[in-house]
Design an enzyme around this catalytic site. Structure first.
Site, PDB file in Angstrom:
ATOM      1  N   HIS A 172      -7.725  13.209 -10.912  1.00 57.30           N
ATOM      2  CA  HIS A 172      -8.261  13.976  -9.775  1.00 57.30           C
ATOM      3  C   HIS A 172      -9.485  14.800 -10.157  1.00 57.30           C
ATOM      4  CE1 HIS A 172      -8.382  15.480  -5.838  1.00 57.30           C
ATOM      5  NE2 HIS A 172      -7.118  15.801  -5.644  1.00 57.30           N
ATOM      6  N   ASP A 391      -7.646  -5.660   2.610  1.00 59.06           N
ATOM      7  CA  ASP A 391      -7.112  -7.023   2.564  1.00 59.06           C
ATOM      8  C   ASP A 391      -7.548  -7.638   1.236  1.00 59.06           C
ATOM      9  OD1 ASP A 391      -6.490  -9.687   2.820  1.00 59.06           O
ATOM     10  OD2 ASP A 391      -7.431  -9.939   4.786  1.00 59.06           O
TER      11      ASP A 391
END
Length: 445
Positions: A172, A391
Protein backbone atom coordinates in the site's frame (compact mmCIF):
# COMPACT_ATOMS: atom_id res chain seq x y z
CA UNK A 1 -16.01 -26.82 3.35
CA UNK A 2 -12.65 -27.78 1.82
CA UNK A 3 -9.23 -26.37 2.57
CA UNK A 4 -6.97 -24.38 0.30
CA UNK A 5 -3.82 -26.22 -0.74
CA UNK A 6 -0.78 -24.61 -2.33
CA UNK A 7 0.24 -26.39 -5.53
CA UNK A 8 3.21 -24.21 -6.43
CA UNK A 9 4.96 -20.91 -5.75
CA UNK A 10 7.14 -19.11 -8.23
CA UNK A 11 8.57 -15.70 -9.07
CA UNK A 12 7.39 -13.86 -12.18
CA UNK A 13 9.59 -11.11 -13.59
CA UNK A 14 8.95 -8.60 -16.33
CA UNK A 15 9.59 -10.09 -19.76
CA UNK A 16 11.62 -7.02 -20.77
CA UNK A 17 13.57 -5.12 -18.11
CA UNK A 18 13.50 -1.76 -19.87
CA UNK A 19 14.96 0.57 -17.21
CA UNK A 20 17.32 -1.36 -14.90
CA UNK A 21 18.40 1.77 -13.00
CA UNK A 22 14.94 3.24 -12.47
CA UNK A 23 14.35 4.57 -8.96
CA UNK A 24 11.03 5.94 -7.71
CA UNK A 25 11.11 8.00 -4.51
CA UNK A 26 8.11 7.60 -2.21
CA UNK A 27 5.89 10.59 -1.52
CA UNK A 28 4.13 11.69 1.70
CA UNK A 29 0.99 9.90 0.51
CA UNK A 30 3.01 6.70 0.13
CA UNK A 31 5.11 6.95 3.28
CA UNK A 32 2.33 7.77 5.73
CA UNK A 33 1.05 4.21 5.16
CA UNK A 34 4.37 2.44 5.70
CA UNK A 35 3.27 0.84 9.00
CA UNK A 36 -0.03 -0.48 7.65
CA UNK A 37 -1.09 -3.53 5.70
CA UNK A 38 -1.16 -4.12 1.97
CA UNK A 39 -4.13 -3.76 -0.38
CA UNK A 40 -5.83 -7.10 -1.06
CA UNK A 41 -8.64 -7.57 -3.55
CA UNK A 42 -9.70 -10.57 -5.61
CA UNK A 43 -12.17 -11.53 -8.31
CA UNK A 44 -14.35 -14.63 -8.50
CA UNK A 45 -14.95 -16.18 -11.93
CA UNK A 46 -16.79 -19.15 -13.30
CA UNK A 47 -14.31 -21.80 -14.41
CA UNK A 48 -13.39 -21.52 -18.11
CA UNK A 49 -15.28 -23.93 -20.40
CA UNK A 50 -13.64 -27.36 -20.79
CA UNK A 51 -11.24 -26.58 -17.93
CA UNK A 52 -11.67 -29.79 -15.96
CA UNK A 53 -8.42 -31.61 -16.70
CA UNK A 54 -4.96 -31.28 -15.23
CA UNK A 55 -3.59 -30.26 -18.62
CA UNK A 56 -6.11 -27.46 -19.12
CA UNK A 57 -5.48 -26.23 -15.57
CA UNK A 58 -1.72 -26.05 -16.16
CA UNK A 59 -2.29 -24.30 -19.49
CA UNK A 60 -4.39 -21.67 -17.72
CA UNK A 61 -1.75 -21.09 -15.04
CA UNK A 62 0.97 -20.84 -17.70
CA UNK A 63 -1.12 -18.33 -19.65
CA UNK A 64 -1.76 -16.17 -16.57
CA UNK A 65 1.93 -16.18 -15.60
CA UNK A 66 2.99 -15.28 -19.13
CA UNK A 67 0.48 -12.44 -19.39
CA UNK A 68 1.50 -11.22 -15.92
CA UNK A 69 5.14 -11.12 -17.03
CA UNK A 70 4.22 -9.05 -20.08
CA UNK A 71 2.10 -6.71 -17.93
CA UNK A 72 5.01 -6.12 -15.55
CA UNK A 73 6.91 -4.68 -18.53
CA UNK A 74 4.69 -1.62 -18.08
CA UNK A 75 4.65 -1.64 -14.25
CA UNK A 76 8.35 -1.87 -13.25
CA UNK A 77 7.59 -0.72 -9.71
CA UNK A 78 5.58 -3.88 -9.00
CA UNK A 79 8.47 -6.15 -10.01
CA UNK A 80 10.87 -4.16 -7.81
CA UNK A 81 11.69 -3.94 -4.13
CA UNK A 82 11.65 -1.20 -1.51
CA UNK A 83 15.13 0.08 -0.71
CA UNK A 84 16.61 2.75 1.54
CA UNK A 85 19.34 5.33 1.75
CA UNK A 86 20.66 6.20 5.21
CA UNK A 87 21.71 9.76 5.92
CA UNK A 88 24.60 9.73 8.39
CA UNK A 89 24.59 13.43 9.10
CA UNK A 90 23.14 15.14 12.14
CA UNK A 91 19.62 14.08 11.14
CA UNK A 92 20.25 10.29 11.38
CA UNK A 93 17.38 9.66 8.97
CA UNK A 94 16.49 7.38 6.09
CA UNK A 95 14.86 7.78 2.67
CA UNK A 96 12.75 5.06 1.04
CA UNK A 97 12.42 4.41 -2.67
CA UNK A 98 11.36 1.69 -5.10
CA UNK A 99 14.31 -0.03 -6.72
CA UNK A 100 12.90 -1.21 -10.05
CA UNK A 101 15.34 -4.12 -10.21
CA UNK A 102 12.93 -6.70 -11.69
CA UNK A 103 13.31 -9.00 -8.68
CA UNK A 104 9.81 -10.15 -9.56
CA UNK A 105 6.35 -10.78 -8.14
CA UNK A 106 5.20 -13.79 -6.16
CA UNK A 107 2.83 -16.12 -8.03
CA UNK A 108 0.90 -18.83 -6.18
CA UNK A 109 -1.18 -21.61 -7.73
CA UNK A 110 -3.63 -23.19 -5.29
CA UNK A 111 -6.73 -25.37 -5.17
CA UNK A 112 -9.71 -25.32 -2.84
CA UNK A 113 -11.08 -28.83 -3.10
CA UNK A 114 -14.78 -29.09 -2.40
CA UNK A 115 -15.32 -25.30 -2.48
CA UNK A 116 -17.78 -23.99 -5.06
CA UNK A 117 -18.72 -20.54 -6.30
CA UNK A 118 -21.97 -20.82 -4.33
CA UNK A 119 -20.00 -21.42 -1.13
CA UNK A 120 -18.46 -17.95 -1.56
CA UNK A 121 -21.39 -15.83 -2.73
CA UNK A 122 -24.47 -17.53 -1.24
CA UNK A 123 -23.94 -17.39 2.57
CA UNK A 124 -25.35 -14.44 4.53
CA UNK A 125 -21.90 -13.89 6.02
CA UNK A 126 -18.69 -13.95 4.02
CA UNK A 127 -16.84 -17.21 4.83
CA UNK A 128 -13.76 -15.33 6.04
CA UNK A 129 -11.51 -18.29 6.69
CA UNK A 130 -11.82 -19.72 3.20
CA UNK A 131 -11.84 -16.37 1.36
CA UNK A 132 -8.78 -15.13 3.24
CA UNK A 133 -6.92 -18.32 2.26
CA UNK A 134 -7.26 -17.25 -1.38
CA UNK A 135 -4.84 -14.33 -0.85
CA UNK A 136 -1.04 -14.30 -0.99
CA UNK A 137 1.30 -12.46 1.38
CA UNK A 138 -1.20 -12.50 4.25
CA UNK A 139 0.14 -10.80 7.36
CA UNK A 140 2.85 -8.88 5.48
CA UNK A 141 2.99 -5.18 6.33
CA UNK A 142 4.23 -2.48 3.99
CA UNK A 143 7.41 -1.91 5.97
CA UNK A 144 8.27 -5.63 5.98
CA UNK A 145 8.96 -5.20 2.29
CA UNK A 146 11.94 -3.14 3.44
CA UNK A 147 13.26 -5.15 6.36
CA UNK A 148 12.62 -8.57 4.80
CA UNK A 149 12.77 -7.67 1.08
CA UNK A 150 9.29 -9.08 0.53
CA UNK A 151 7.74 -8.78 -2.96
CA UNK A 152 5.65 -5.70 -3.61
CA UNK A 153 3.15 -7.74 -5.61
CA UNK A 154 1.66 -11.15 -4.92
CA UNK A 155 -0.80 -13.04 -7.11
CA UNK A 156 -2.70 -16.18 -6.12
CA UNK A 157 -4.86 -18.16 -8.54
CA UNK A 158 -7.08 -20.60 -6.65
CA UNK A 159 -9.08 -23.25 -8.48
CA UNK A 160 -12.52 -24.04 -7.05
CA UNK A 161 -14.82 -26.88 -8.04
CA UNK A 162 -16.58 -24.69 -10.59
CA UNK A 163 -14.68 -21.42 -10.43
CA UNK A 164 -11.41 -19.49 -10.33
CA UNK A 165 -10.45 -16.87 -7.75
CA UNK A 166 -7.71 -14.45 -8.83
CA UNK A 167 -6.37 -12.54 -5.83
CA UNK A 168 -3.91 -9.68 -5.83
CA UNK A 169 -1.89 -8.27 -2.92
CA UNK A 170 0.11 -5.05 -3.45
CA UNK A 171 2.14 -2.99 -1.02
CA UNK A 172 0.00 0.00 0.00
CA UNK A 173 3.01 2.32 0.09
CA UNK A 174 3.37 1.69 -3.64
CA UNK A 175 -0.25 1.96 -4.84
CA UNK A 176 -3.63 3.31 -3.86
CA UNK A 177 -6.91 1.84 -5.08
CA UNK A 178 -6.78 3.70 -8.39
CA UNK A 179 -3.32 2.35 -9.24
CA UNK A 180 -4.20 -1.12 -7.90
CA UNK A 181 -7.07 -1.48 -10.36
CA UNK A 182 -5.09 0.19 -13.14
CA UNK A 183 -2.68 -2.73 -12.87
CA UNK A 184 -5.42 -5.37 -12.52
CA UNK A 185 -7.31 -3.95 -15.52
CA UNK A 186 -4.11 -3.89 -17.58
CA UNK A 187 -3.24 -7.50 -16.72
CA UNK A 188 -6.68 -8.72 -17.82
CA UNK A 189 -6.30 -6.67 -21.00
CA UNK A 190 -3.03 -8.42 -21.88
CA UNK A 191 -4.46 -11.80 -20.83
CA UNK A 192 -7.36 -11.59 -23.26
CA UNK A 193 -5.06 -10.89 -26.20
CA UNK A 194 -3.97 -7.25 -26.37
CA UNK A 195 -0.43 -6.57 -27.58
CA UNK A 196 -0.09 -3.59 -25.23
CA UNK A 197 -2.06 -1.87 -22.49
CA UNK A 198 -4.40 1.02 -23.27
CA UNK A 199 -3.36 3.25 -20.35
CA UNK A 200 0.33 3.58 -19.55
CA UNK A 201 1.19 4.30 -15.89
CA UNK A 202 2.81 7.66 -15.13
CA UNK A 203 5.73 7.18 -12.74
CA UNK A 204 7.13 10.73 -12.57
CA UNK A 205 6.98 12.68 -9.31
CA UNK A 206 7.42 16.10 -10.90
CA UNK A 207 4.83 17.76 -8.67
CA UNK A 208 7.35 17.44 -5.79
CA UNK A 209 10.42 18.51 -7.74
CA UNK A 210 10.51 21.98 -6.17
CA UNK A 211 10.11 20.77 -2.58
CA UNK A 212 13.25 21.13 -0.47
CA UNK A 213 12.13 18.07 1.54
CA UNK A 214 12.00 15.60 -1.37
CA UNK A 215 13.28 12.86 -1.26
CA UNK A 216 11.76 12.73 2.20
CA UNK A 217 13.85 11.85 5.24
CA UNK A 218 12.20 9.64 7.86
CA UNK A 219 13.26 8.80 11.39
CA UNK A 220 14.87 5.36 11.49
CA UNK A 221 12.18 3.90 13.75
CA UNK A 222 9.47 4.58 11.19
CA UNK A 223 10.47 1.64 8.99
CA UNK A 224 10.97 -0.83 11.81
CA UNK A 225 8.38 -3.57 11.85
CA UNK A 226 6.13 -3.02 14.86
CA UNK A 227 4.29 -6.32 14.52
CA UNK A 228 1.54 -7.48 12.23
CA UNK A 229 -2.10 -6.50 12.44
CA UNK A 230 -4.38 -9.51 12.80
CA UNK A 231 -8.14 -9.04 12.37
CA UNK A 232 -9.99 -9.95 15.58
CA UNK A 233 -11.38 -13.47 15.17
CA UNK A 234 -14.92 -12.43 16.11
CA UNK A 235 -15.32 -9.96 13.24
CA UNK A 236 -17.97 -10.89 10.69
CA UNK A 237 -18.57 -9.61 7.17
CA UNK A 238 -21.72 -9.15 5.11
CA UNK A 239 -22.13 -7.76 1.64
CA UNK A 240 -25.07 -5.35 1.26
CA UNK A 241 -26.35 -4.48 -2.18
CA UNK A 242 -27.67 -1.02 -3.08
CA UNK A 243 -29.57 -0.96 -6.36
CA UNK A 244 -29.33 1.96 -8.76
CA UNK A 245 -32.95 2.85 -7.98
CA UNK A 246 -32.45 2.86 -4.20
CA UNK A 247 -29.27 4.90 -4.51
CA UNK A 248 -31.24 7.50 -6.47
CA UNK A 249 -33.86 7.55 -3.69
CA UNK A 250 -31.19 8.09 -1.03
CA UNK A 251 -29.58 10.89 -3.00
CA UNK A 252 -32.92 12.61 -3.56
CA UNK A 253 -33.83 12.26 0.13
CA UNK A 254 -30.49 13.69 1.32
CA UNK A 255 -30.67 16.66 -1.05
CA UNK A 256 -34.32 17.37 -0.23
CA UNK A 257 -33.54 17.48 3.49
CA UNK A 258 -30.99 20.28 2.99
CA UNK A 259 -33.04 22.15 0.38
CA UNK A 260 -30.81 21.27 -2.53
CA UNK A 261 -31.21 19.45 -5.81
CA UNK A 262 -27.76 18.01 -6.46
CA UNK A 263 -25.27 19.11 -3.78
CA UNK A 264 -25.04 15.66 -2.18
CA UNK A 265 -23.56 12.96 -4.40
CA UNK A 266 -24.87 9.41 -4.64
CA UNK A 267 -21.84 8.06 -2.80
CA UNK A 268 -22.11 10.61 0.01
CA UNK A 269 -25.76 9.65 0.48
CA UNK A 270 -24.95 5.92 0.62
CA UNK A 271 -22.08 6.39 3.08
CA UNK A 272 -24.22 8.59 5.32
CA UNK A 273 -26.99 6.00 5.33
CA UNK A 274 -24.51 3.29 6.35
CA UNK A 275 -22.89 5.44 9.04
CA UNK A 276 -26.19 6.35 10.68
CA UNK A 277 -27.45 2.77 10.54
CA UNK A 278 -24.26 1.38 12.07
CA UNK A 279 -24.23 3.84 14.95
CA UNK A 280 -27.90 3.18 15.65
CA UNK A 281 -27.10 -0.53 15.92
CA UNK A 282 -24.06 0.07 18.12
CA UNK A 283 -26.23 1.75 20.80
CA UNK A 284 -23.58 4.33 21.62
CA UNK A 285 -23.77 7.07 24.20
CA UNK A 286 -25.62 9.91 22.38
CA UNK A 287 -23.07 12.42 23.71
CA UNK A 288 -20.13 10.45 22.31
CA UNK A 289 -18.28 11.61 19.21
CA UNK A 290 -18.71 9.25 16.27
CA UNK A 291 -16.10 9.19 13.52
CA UNK A 292 -16.06 8.31 9.84
CA UNK A 293 -12.74 8.04 7.97
CA UNK A 294 -12.90 9.12 4.34
CA UNK A 295 -10.20 8.59 1.75
CA UNK A 296 -10.29 11.56 -0.61
CA UNK A 297 -8.70 11.18 -4.03
CA UNK A 298 -6.59 14.19 -4.99
CA UNK A 299 -5.38 13.51 -8.55
CA UNK A 300 -7.86 15.97 -10.03
CA UNK A 301 -7.82 18.33 -7.06
CA UNK A 302 -4.23 19.46 -7.55
CA UNK A 303 -3.54 22.33 -9.93
CA UNK A 304 -2.30 21.41 -12.40
CA UNK A 305 -3.98 18.04 -11.88
CA UNK A 306 -2.11 14.77 -11.80
CA UNK A 307 -2.88 12.52 -14.76
CA UNK A 308 -5.47 9.81 -14.05
CA UNK A 309 -2.73 7.25 -14.80
CA UNK A 310 -0.42 8.61 -12.08
CA UNK A 311 0.96 5.45 -10.43
CA UNK A 312 1.24 5.60 -6.67
CA UNK A 313 -0.82 6.91 -3.79
CA UNK A 314 -2.73 10.14 -4.36
CA UNK A 315 -5.30 10.25 -1.58
CA UNK A 316 -5.65 11.93 1.79
CA UNK A 317 -7.59 10.66 4.78
CA UNK A 318 -10.00 12.74 6.78
CA UNK A 319 -12.08 11.96 9.86
CA UNK A 320 -15.58 13.40 9.86
CA UNK A 321 -16.91 13.66 13.41
CA UNK A 322 -20.31 14.34 14.95
CA UNK A 323 -22.07 13.82 18.24
CA UNK A 324 -24.01 10.59 18.15
CA UNK A 325 -27.23 12.38 19.06
CA UNK A 326 -26.80 14.97 16.29
CA UNK A 327 -26.06 12.32 13.72
CA UNK A 328 -29.27 10.42 14.38
CA UNK A 329 -31.55 13.41 15.03
CA UNK A 330 -30.42 15.74 12.24
CA UNK A 331 -31.30 13.32 9.45
CA UNK A 332 -29.57 11.85 6.42
CA UNK A 333 -29.15 15.16 4.58
CA UNK A 334 -27.20 16.94 7.31
CA UNK A 335 -24.87 13.99 7.83
CA UNK A 336 -24.21 13.85 4.09
CA UNK A 337 -23.66 17.62 4.03
CA UNK A 338 -21.05 17.27 6.77
CA UNK A 339 -19.21 14.74 4.60
CA UNK A 340 -19.59 16.94 1.56
CA UNK A 341 -17.99 19.93 3.28
CA UNK A 342 -14.98 17.88 4.37
CA UNK A 343 -14.45 16.64 0.83
CA UNK A 344 -14.91 20.04 -0.84
CA UNK A 345 -12.40 21.55 1.62
CA UNK A 346 -9.60 19.54 0.00
CA UNK A 347 -8.47 22.31 -2.32
CA UNK A 348 -5.22 22.60 -4.21
CA UNK A 349 -3.87 24.85 -1.46
CA UNK A 350 -4.73 22.42 1.33
CA UNK A 351 -3.21 19.46 -0.52
CA UNK A 352 0.04 21.28 -1.27
CA UNK A 353 0.27 22.52 2.31
CA UNK A 354 -0.06 18.92 3.48
CA UNK A 355 2.69 17.72 1.15
CA UNK A 356 5.08 20.44 2.26
CA UNK A 357 4.36 20.21 6.00
CA UNK A 358 4.51 16.39 5.99
CA UNK A 359 7.80 16.45 4.13
CA UNK A 360 9.20 18.79 6.76
CA UNK A 361 7.82 16.88 9.76
CA UNK A 362 6.74 13.35 8.75
CA UNK A 363 3.89 11.89 10.79
CA UNK A 364 3.82 8.13 10.39
CA UNK A 365 0.40 6.62 11.02
CA UNK A 366 0.30 3.47 13.14
CA UNK A 367 -2.49 1.24 14.34
CA UNK A 368 -2.07 2.72 17.81
CA UNK A 369 -2.60 6.24 16.46
CA UNK A 370 -6.04 5.43 15.05
CA UNK A 371 -9.27 5.66 17.06
CA UNK A 372 -9.92 1.93 17.32
CA UNK A 373 -12.92 2.08 19.63
CA UNK A 374 -16.34 1.05 18.41
CA UNK A 375 -17.31 4.63 17.55
CA UNK A 376 -15.45 4.75 14.21
CA UNK A 377 -16.06 3.61 10.64
CA UNK A 378 -13.40 3.40 7.95
CA UNK A 379 -14.36 3.57 4.26
CA UNK A 380 -12.07 2.18 1.57
CA UNK A 381 -12.12 1.41 -2.14
CA UNK A 382 -14.61 3.01 -4.55
CA UNK A 383 -17.50 1.87 -6.75
CA UNK A 384 -15.94 3.97 -9.50
CA UNK A 385 -13.17 1.42 -10.03
CA UNK A 386 -13.47 -0.99 -12.94
CA UNK A 387 -14.07 -4.35 -11.25
CA UNK A 388 -16.25 -6.17 -13.73
CA UNK A 389 -14.33 -5.22 -16.86
CA UNK A 390 -11.58 -7.65 -15.82
CA UNK A 391 -12.16 -10.35 -18.43
CA UNK A 392 -9.04 -12.54 -18.58
CA UNK A 393 -10.31 -14.32 -21.67
CA UNK A 394 -13.19 -16.49 -20.48
CA UNK A 395 -15.77 -13.99 -19.20
CA UNK A 396 -16.47 -11.29 -16.66
CA UNK A 397 -16.08 -11.86 -12.90
CA UNK A 398 -19.09 -12.71 -10.77
CA UNK A 399 -18.04 -11.03 -7.53
CA UNK A 400 -15.23 -9.16 -5.81
CA UNK A 401 -13.95 -9.82 -2.30
CA UNK A 402 -11.16 -8.44 -0.12
CA UNK A 403 -8.48 -10.14 1.97
CA UNK A 404 -7.70 -9.82 5.68
CA UNK A 405 -5.42 -6.78 5.32
CA UNK A 406 -6.44 -3.72 7.36
CA UNK A 407 -9.63 -5.35 8.64
CA UNK A 408 -11.00 -3.78 11.83
CA UNK A 409 -14.40 -3.35 13.46
CA UNK A 410 -15.97 -0.64 11.33
CA UNK A 411 -14.22 -1.31 8.00
CA UNK A 412 -16.47 -0.58 5.01
CA UNK A 413 -15.24 -1.61 1.57
CA UNK A 414 -17.06 -0.23 -1.46
CA UNK A 415 -17.41 -2.06 -4.76
CA UNK A 416 -19.46 -1.52 -7.88
CA UNK A 417 -22.32 -3.99 -8.13
CA UNK A 418 -22.72 -6.35 -11.06
CA UNK A 419 -25.67 -4.30 -12.36
CA UNK A 420 -24.70 -0.92 -13.77
CA UNK A 421 -25.15 1.89 -11.25
CA UNK A 422 -25.46 -0.43 -8.23
CA UNK A 423 -23.07 -0.58 -5.26
CA UNK A 424 -21.97 -3.47 -3.05
CA UNK A 425 -20.82 -2.69 0.48
CA UNK A 426 -18.62 -5.22 2.25
CA UNK A 427 -19.26 -4.42 5.92
CA UNK A 428 -16.84 -5.70 8.57
CA UNK A 429 -18.20 -5.42 12.12
CA UNK A 430 -18.75 -7.25 15.37
CA UNK A 431 -21.54 -9.83 15.05
CA UNK A 432 -24.03 -7.90 17.16
CA UNK A 433 -23.76 -4.85 14.89
CA UNK A 434 -24.49 -6.85 11.76
CA UNK A 435 -27.22 -8.94 13.41
CA UNK A 436 -29.01 -5.78 14.46
CA UNK A 437 -28.97 -4.44 10.90
CA UNK A 438 -32.70 -4.24 10.26
CA UNK A 439 -32.89 -1.27 7.89
CA UNK A 440 -33.46 -2.99 4.54
CA UNK A 441 -35.38 -0.17 2.88
CA UNK A 442 -32.38 0.77 0.74
CA UNK A 443 -30.02 -2.22 0.90
CA UNK A 444 -30.42 -5.97 0.75
CA UNK A 445 -28.33 -9.09 0.58
Amino acid sequence: MGRTQIISKSTVCAAIHREPNLRIDLTPWDLKLIQFDTIQKGLLFRKPPNDNTDASSLNLIHHLKTSLSRTLDYFPALAGRLATIEHHDDSNTISVYINCNNAGAEFVHATADGVSVADIISPVYVPNEIVYSFFPLNGVTNCQCISEAKPLLGIQVTELVDGIFIACTINHSVVDGTSFWHFFNSWSEISRGSDCISKLPVLERGFLSESEYFPIRLPLWSIETSGTHTPPPNLRQRVFHFTKENIAKLKAKANAEIGSTNKISSLQAVLSQIWRSVNRNRSLDPDEEVLFALGIGVRQRLQPPLPPEYFGNAAQGEFVSMKGRDQLEQGLGNVALKMNKFIVAHTDEKIKNFLESWGKNPEILTWDSLPMKNNACFASSSPRFNFYGNDFGWGRPMAVRSGPANKVDGKITLFAGVEEGSVDVEACFLPETLQDEQDHRYAHR
